[in-house]
Design a protein around this motif. Sequence first.
Motif, PDB file in Angstrom:
ATOM      1  N   VAL A   1       1.018  18.829  -3.671  1.00  0.00           N
ATOM      2  CA  VAL A   1       1.516  18.984  -5.227  1.00  0.00           C
ATOM      3  C   VAL A   1       1.303  20.462  -5.638  1.00  0.00           C
ATOM      4  CG1 VAL A   1       0.574  16.653  -6.114  1.00  0.00           C
ATOM      5  CG2 VAL A   1      -0.972  18.255  -5.686  1.00  0.00           C
ATOM      6  N   PRO A   2       2.139  20.598  -6.576  1.00  0.00           N
ATOM      7  CA  PRO A   2       2.371  22.141  -6.873  1.00  0.00           C
ATOM      8  C   PRO A   2       1.362  22.825  -7.916  1.00  0.00           C
ATOM      9  CG  PRO A   2       3.886  20.981  -8.256  1.00  0.00           C
ATOM     10  CD  PRO A   2       3.002  19.693  -7.605  1.00  0.00           C
ATOM     11  N   ILE A   3       0.015  22.587  -7.379  1.00  0.00           N
ATOM     12  CA  ILE A   3      -0.901  23.035  -8.224  1.00  0.00           C
ATOM     13  C   ILE A   3      -2.370  23.257  -7.159  1.00  0.00           C
ATOM     14  CG2 ILE A   3      -2.309  21.094  -8.828  1.00  0.00           C
ATOM     15  CD1 ILE A   3      -1.835  23.506 -11.552  1.00  0.00           C
TER      16      ILE A   3
ATOM     17  N   ASN B   1       1.065  12.105  -9.312  1.00  0.00           N
ATOM     18  CA  ASN B   1       0.313  13.091  -8.967  1.00  0.00           C
ATOM     19  C   ASN B   1       1.374  14.655  -9.179  1.00  0.00           C
ATOM     20  OD1 ASN B   1      -2.269  12.547  -8.877  1.00  0.00           O
ATOM     21  ND2 ASN B   1      -2.050  11.997  -6.771  1.00  0.00           N
ATOM     22  N   PHE B   2       2.406  14.310  -8.564  1.00  0.00           N
ATOM     23  CA  PHE B   2       3.137  15.462  -8.285  1.00  0.00           C
ATOM     24  C   PHE B   2       3.608  15.938  -9.887  1.00  0.00           C
ATOM     25  CE2 PHE B   2       7.108  17.808  -7.701  1.00  0.00           C
ATOM     26  CZ  PHE B   2       6.881  18.499  -6.444  1.00  0.00           C
TER      27      PHE B   2
ATOM     28  N   LEU C   1       0.382   5.246   6.983  1.00  0.00           N
ATOM     29  CA  LEU C   1      -0.281   5.137   5.961  1.00  0.00           C
ATOM     30  C   LEU C   1      -1.194   6.244   5.533  1.00  0.00           C
ATOM     31  CD1 LEU C   1      -0.881   2.885   3.471  1.00  0.00           C
ATOM     32  CD2 LEU C   1      -2.878   2.206   4.976  1.00  0.00           C
TER      33      LEU C   1
ATOM     34  N   VAL D   1       0.926   9.065   4.235  1.00  0.00           N
ATOM     35  CA  VAL D   1       1.232   8.678   3.018  1.00  0.00           C
ATOM     36  C   VAL D   1       0.113   8.955   1.838  1.00  0.00           C
ATOM     37  CG1 VAL D   1       2.132   6.897   1.278  1.00  0.00           C
ATOM     38  CG2 VAL D   1       3.226   7.285   3.533  1.00  0.00           C
TER      39      VAL D   1
ATOM     40  N   VAL E   1      -0.241  12.557   1.362  1.00  0.00           N
ATOM     41  CA  VAL E   1       0.888  13.107   0.571  1.00  0.00           C
ATOM     42  C   VAL E   1       0.734  12.763  -0.800  1.00  0.00           C
ATOM     43  CG1 VAL E   1       3.180  12.794  -0.082  1.00  0.00           C
ATOM     44  CG2 VAL E   1       2.683  13.013   2.279  1.00  0.00           C
ATOM     45  N   SER E   2       0.131  11.697  -1.183  1.00  0.00           N
ATOM     46  CA  SER E   2      -0.176  11.289  -2.430  1.00  0.00           C
ATOM     47  C   SER E   2      -0.784  12.225  -3.350  1.00  0.00           C
ATOM     48  CB  SER E   2      -0.546   9.862  -2.487  1.00  0.00           C
ATOM     49  OG  SER E   2      -2.109  10.171  -2.210  1.00  0.00           O
TER      50      SER E   2
ATOM     51  N   PHE F   1       0.896   4.109  -3.004  1.00  0.00           N
ATOM     52  CA  PHE F   1       0.516   5.444  -2.685  1.00  0.00           C
ATOM     53  C   PHE F   1       1.718   6.405  -3.076  1.00  0.00           C
ATOM     54  CE2 PHE F   1      -2.974   3.872  -0.442  1.00  0.00           C
ATOM     55  CZ  PHE F   1      -4.230   4.794  -1.201  1.00  0.00           C
ATOM     56  N   LEU F   2       2.855   5.795  -2.816  1.00  0.00           N
ATOM     57  CA  LEU F   2       4.156   6.707  -3.236  1.00  0.00           C
ATOM     58  C   LEU F   2       4.031   6.752  -4.701  1.00  0.00           C
ATOM     59  CD1 LEU F   2       6.756   5.548  -0.640  1.00  0.00           C
ATOM     60  CD2 LEU F   2       5.554   7.756  -0.760  1.00  0.00           C
TER      61      LEU F   2
ATOM     62  N   LEU G   1      -0.212  25.735 -17.703  1.00  0.00           N
ATOM     63  CA  LEU G   1      -1.442  26.813 -17.264  1.00  0.00           C
ATOM     64  C   LEU G   1      -0.513  28.268 -17.333  1.00  0.00           C
ATOM     65  CD1 LEU G   1      -3.589  25.442 -14.709  1.00  0.00           C
ATOM     66  CD2 LEU G   1      -4.421  26.146 -16.833  1.00  0.00           C
ATOM     67  N   SER G   2       0.649  28.150 -16.823  1.00  0.00           N
ATOM     68  CA  SER G   2       1.713  29.277 -16.985  1.00  0.00           C
ATOM     69  C   SER G   2       1.779  29.946 -18.159  1.00  0.00           C
ATOM     70  CB  SER G   2       2.727  29.066 -15.900  1.00  0.00           C
ATOM     71  OG  SER G   2       2.627  28.826 -14.860  1.00  0.00           O
TER      72      SER G   2
ATOM     73  N   LEU H   1       0.286  30.215  -9.979  1.00  0.00           N
ATOM     74  CA  LEU H   1       1.010  29.716 -10.960  1.00  0.00           C
ATOM     75  C   LEU H   1       2.499  30.138 -11.044  1.00  0.00           C
ATOM     76  CD1 LEU H   1      -1.645  30.436 -13.869  1.00  0.00           C
ATOM     77  CD2 LEU H   1      -1.168  28.334 -12.854  1.00  0.00           C
ATOM     78  N   PHE H   2       3.367  29.327 -11.743  1.00  0.00           N
ATOM     79  CA  PHE H   2       4.636  29.768 -11.871  1.00  0.00           C
ATOM     80  C   PHE H   2       4.839  30.755 -12.491  1.00  0.00           C
ATOM     81  CE2 PHE H   2       5.384  24.715 -11.734  1.00  0.00           C
ATOM     82  CZ  PHE H   2       5.342  24.678 -10.548  1.00  0.00           C
ATOM     83  N   GLU H   3       4.075  31.142 -13.446  1.00  0.00           N
ATOM     84  CA  GLU H   3       3.925  32.357 -14.185  1.00  0.00           C
ATOM     85  C   GLU H   3       4.006  33.750 -13.225  1.00  0.00           C
ATOM     86  OE1 GLU H   3       4.724  33.125 -17.350  1.00  0.00           O
ATOM     87  OE2 GLU H   3       3.635  34.993 -17.683  1.00  0.00           O
TER      88      GLU H   3
ATOM     89  N   LEU I   1       1.587   6.783  -6.605  1.00  0.00           N
ATOM     90  CA  LEU I   1       0.434   7.747  -6.970  1.00  0.00           C
ATOM     91  C   LEU I   1       0.956   9.176  -6.623  1.00  0.00           C
ATOM     92  CD1 LEU I   1      -2.601   7.795  -7.870  1.00  0.00           C
ATOM     93  CD2 LEU I   1      -3.122   8.105  -5.206  1.00  0.00           C
ATOM     94  N   PHE I   2       1.858   9.381  -5.463  1.00  0.00           N
ATOM     95  CA  PHE I   2       2.280  10.775  -5.346  1.00  0.00           C
ATOM     96  C   PHE I   2       3.121  11.185  -6.414  1.00  0.00           C
ATOM     97  CE2 PHE I   2       6.120  12.911  -3.383  1.00  0.00           C
ATOM     98  CZ  PHE I   2       5.601  14.034  -3.298  1.00  0.00           C
TER      99      PHE I   2
ATOM    100  N   SER J   1       0.977  17.552 -11.713  1.00  0.00           N
ATOM    101  CA  SER J   1       0.296  19.084 -11.238  1.00  0.00           C
ATOM    102  C   SER J   1       1.456  19.564 -11.693  1.00  0.00           C
ATOM    103  CB  SER J   1       0.435  18.818  -9.749  1.00  0.00           C
ATOM    104  OG  SER J   1      -0.604  17.903  -9.303  1.00  0.00           O
ATOM    105  N   PHE J   2       2.901  19.330 -11.548  1.00  0.00           N
ATOM    106  CA  PHE J   2       3.973  20.443 -11.837  1.00  0.00           C
ATOM    107  C   PHE J   2       3.698  20.706 -13.604  1.00  0.00           C
ATOM    108  CE2 PHE J   2       8.259  21.183 -13.715  1.00  0.00           C
ATOM    109  CZ  PHE J   2       8.633  22.064 -12.837  1.00  0.00           C
TER     110      PHE J   2
ATOM    111  N   GLN K   1      -1.307  31.525 -19.969  1.00  0.00           N
ATOM    112  CA  GLN K   1      -1.396  32.800 -19.156  1.00  0.00           C
ATOM    113  C   GLN K   1      -0.300  33.872 -19.644  1.00  0.00           C
ATOM    114  OE1 GLN K   1      -3.842  33.945 -17.648  1.00  0.00           O
ATOM    115  NE2 GLN K   1      -5.137  32.053 -17.116  1.00  0.00           N
TER     116      GLN K   1
ATOM    117  N   GLN L   1       1.116  20.529 -15.187  1.00  0.00           N
ATOM    118  CA  GLN L   1      -0.386  21.239 -15.155  1.00  0.00           C
ATOM    119  C   GLN L   1      -0.176  22.818 -14.883  1.00  0.00           C
ATOM    120  OE1 GLN L   1      -3.044  19.492 -12.821  1.00  0.00           O
ATOM    121  NE2 GLN L   1      -4.778  20.573 -13.509  1.00  0.00           N
ATOM    122  N   ASN L   2       0.643  22.797 -13.875  1.00  0.00           N
ATOM    123  CA  ASN L   2       1.117  24.191 -13.540  1.00  0.00           C
ATOM    124  C   ASN L   2       1.725  25.062 -14.495  1.00  0.00           C
ATOM    125  OD1 ASN L   2       1.755  26.658 -12.188  1.00  0.00           O
ATOM    126  ND2 ASN L   2       1.675  25.548 -10.219  1.00  0.00           N
TER     127      ASN L   2
ATOM    128  N   LEU M   1       0.901  -1.415   0.091  1.00  0.00           N
ATOM    129  CA  LEU M   1      -0.209   0.031   0.017  1.00  0.00           C
ATOM    130  C   LEU M   1       0.817   1.366  -0.010  1.00  0.00           C
ATOM    131  CD1 LEU M   1      -2.965  -0.880   2.636  1.00  0.00           C
ATOM    132  CD2 LEU M   1      -3.220  -0.417  -0.073  1.00  0.00           C
ATOM    133  N   ILE M   2       1.940   1.264   0.803  1.00  0.00           N
ATOM    134  CA  ILE M   2       2.901   2.479   0.779  1.00  0.00           C
ATOM    135  C   ILE M   2       3.561   2.680  -0.334  1.00  0.00           C
ATOM    136  CG2 ILE M   2       5.048   3.024   1.836  1.00  0.00           C
ATOM    137  CD1 ILE M   2       3.237   3.408   3.932  1.00  0.00           C
TER     138      ILE M   2
END
Lengths: 98, 520
Positions: free
Chosen positions: B355-357, A31-32, B344, B347, B350-351, A24-25, A42-43, B367-369, A27-28, A35-36, A46, A38-39, A20-21
Motif C-alpha cells: 500500500v502507498p503509505i 486497503n490500497f 494464500l 495474497v 499483499v492485502s 483478501f484481494l 496527508l500531502s 508522502l506524494f507531496e 481487502l487489498f 492508503s492512497f 502538509q 490517506q497519503n 479466501l483469495i
Amino acid sequence: MKKKLKKFKSDRVKYVYFALIFIFLMLFTINFVFSFFQNKILSILQSQKFENYVILKVESYLEKLSEGELSEEQIEYYSNLLKRINQKFKPVIDKLEK
Amino acid sequence: MILKNNFFLLNLLFFFLSFLGSVYQSQFVYDPFHWGLSQSSIDLFSDLKPYKEIFIHYGFFYTISNSLVLEIFNNDLISTMYLSSLFFALGNFFLCHLGYNKLKIKTVYFLPILLFLAHPFANHPWYNYQFYFLIVLSIFFLIENKRFSLFFTGTLLSLSCLVYENFIYLGILLIITIFFFQRNSKKKYLLLLGFLLPQVIFHLYLLNNNLHPYWIKTFWLNEVFLIIYDLTFFELIYRYLENFLTKSIFNFFSEPYYLLFLIILLVNSYFFIRFIFFEKKNFKKNNINMCLFILSLVCLFSYASTLHKLNIFRFSTGPIIGVLVMFYFIEKNYSKYKNYLLTLILVILVSSSFVPIKQENNRFFPLFEDITNNYSSKNLVFFKSQKWRKETWDVINEIDRNSYLISLNCPKVTNFMNYTEDAFIYMIANQYINSNQYLFWYEDKKFYRLLSNHFNKNINLLIDDISKLENGIIFFNLKDKGLLSKKIDSKNFDYIEFPYSYQQKRKGLMIPKNCLEKIN
C-alpha cells in the motif's frame, strides 16, 4: 445427485481457497485505495497551498464576525465565554506584561 | 535449467527492487535519531578513541564499515543507507539462493516475493542489515562444503558478533554446535580458527589502546535498557510473548506479517525440538537436515534481537532466516496443498503490505507531496543527497550559520551541548565547535539520563560549567526553556530561536550575551 454431492465435497477445499483469495484481494483493493487517499490527504494537509487556504479562511471568518451587530443573547454568551478565557490565561498575560 | 534461470532472474529482480527502492526512499527520510549515530563512524577516523571518547552503540565492525563508506562518499550520510540497503538486498538474495539451489526447496520460488512483502526496503542505517547479511552468508558457506568454507563460516559469524556485540554469547554457542556436529575432524578446526581470528585482532586492538574498560561499559548497555523499561529479564520475555501473540492474532488484517513471524517461530521450535529429542541420529547423517537445524537455531537465537521492540525490520533481519525451514516443512508435510498455501500467504501479505503509505513494515514511505516538492541543498556535506522540505532546510541552514558565526567570532566559546533528540544538530555544530557530551542527543527523560549515567557523564555538571565559565552554547527544544532557565545564569545568557518546522519543531540556542552581541 450423489455424484454431485461427492464432487462438491471433493471440491470444497478449492471453494474455500478461492473464497479466501477473493476476500483478501478485496481487502487489498480497499486497503490500497484507502492508503492512497490517506497519503493524498496527508500531502494536502502538509502543503503550502493548504496553509494559505486556512489563512484565507480564517481571515474570511474574522471579517464575517466583525460585520453586523450582536444581539442581547450573543452579548451575554460571548462575555461569559471571554471572561472564562481571560481567567484561564491570566497568568500568561501577566507574565507577558512583565 | 530454465526454471533455475527464471528463479535467478526473479531473485535478481527483487534484489534490485529492494536495493534501489531503499536508496530512493531514504532521500526523503528525516530521522536524526537513527541517522545521527553515523557521527561515531565519522569520529572513528579522527584522533578520538573508540568507546572511550566515541559512543559506539552496537558494534565496532558496524561502525568501521560505515566509516569506510562515509570516507568514500565524502561524509554524505545517505552512503550509510547505501550500505544497509545493499546488505539487506544481498542477504535476501543469498537466503533465496540457499533455499532454492542448495537446499533444493522448490517452493522457495515464492520466497523473493514473500521477503519483499514482509519488509520491502531497508529503513535505517542500522546494524541489523549488516548482521543479517553476514549470518546468511555464513550459513551459505556452511553448506558449500569446500576446502575453506568452514573457515569463512567462522569468520563471518565472528564478524556478525562484531557488528552486534551482544550476539557474542549466542555466536559462541552456535560455533560450538556447528563444531560438534561436523564430521570432518580436520576441517572443523578451520571453523574455530576463522571465528577466533577477527575476535583476536579486535581484542588486541582494544588491549593495545587500553580500551577494554570502556568496551565493557558498552557491552553491558542492555542492562540499562531493562532499567529503562523497569522490567526484569523474565518480565521482559513475558511481556514480549504477550505483545507478540496479541499483535499476531488481533492485528491479522492490518499487520499480517506478525502472524507470519509467529508461524516461523512455531515451525522452527518444532523442528529444533524434533531434532534434539527424537531424530538426532537420522538428522546427523543428512547434510541438508543439519543445515536446516542450524537455520532453525540461528532463527530462534535471532528472536532475541526483537525482545527490545516488536519492529518488523528487526524480524526481517534475523528470525526471517527460519522461513526456509517453514518452506521445507510445508513442502514435506503439505505437498498436495503447498502452492495453494503459499499463494494464500502471499495474497494475505499483499492485502495489507502493498500500500502507498508508511506502515510498520516500511516506516518511511514518503508522502506524494514530499516526492513532488522536496529538494536538495548542497550547503552541508552530510545532507547533500537528502530531499527535504523547505522549512526543514531553513532550520538546518540557520543552525549551521549560527554555529559557524559563533566559532568565528567567539573564541571563548569552546564547546557546545545538544540538549535535543536531534543528532543532526550535533553533527552540524561539531564541524566548528567541540563537545564533551559523549552521547549525540540528550533530553530530560529517563532514557537519556540513565544512558548518560551509565557512561559516567553528568549532563547537569556540563551545564553548570557552561553557565559558570560562559564558555559554551546549548541547543535545546524551546519547550525545555523553563527547565534550562533554572540551570543557566540568565544574567549572562540569552537565547536565539530557530525557525519552526513540522519535523524539527521549535529549537533554540542558549548563548553567552557577549557572544550574541558579536554575531548579531
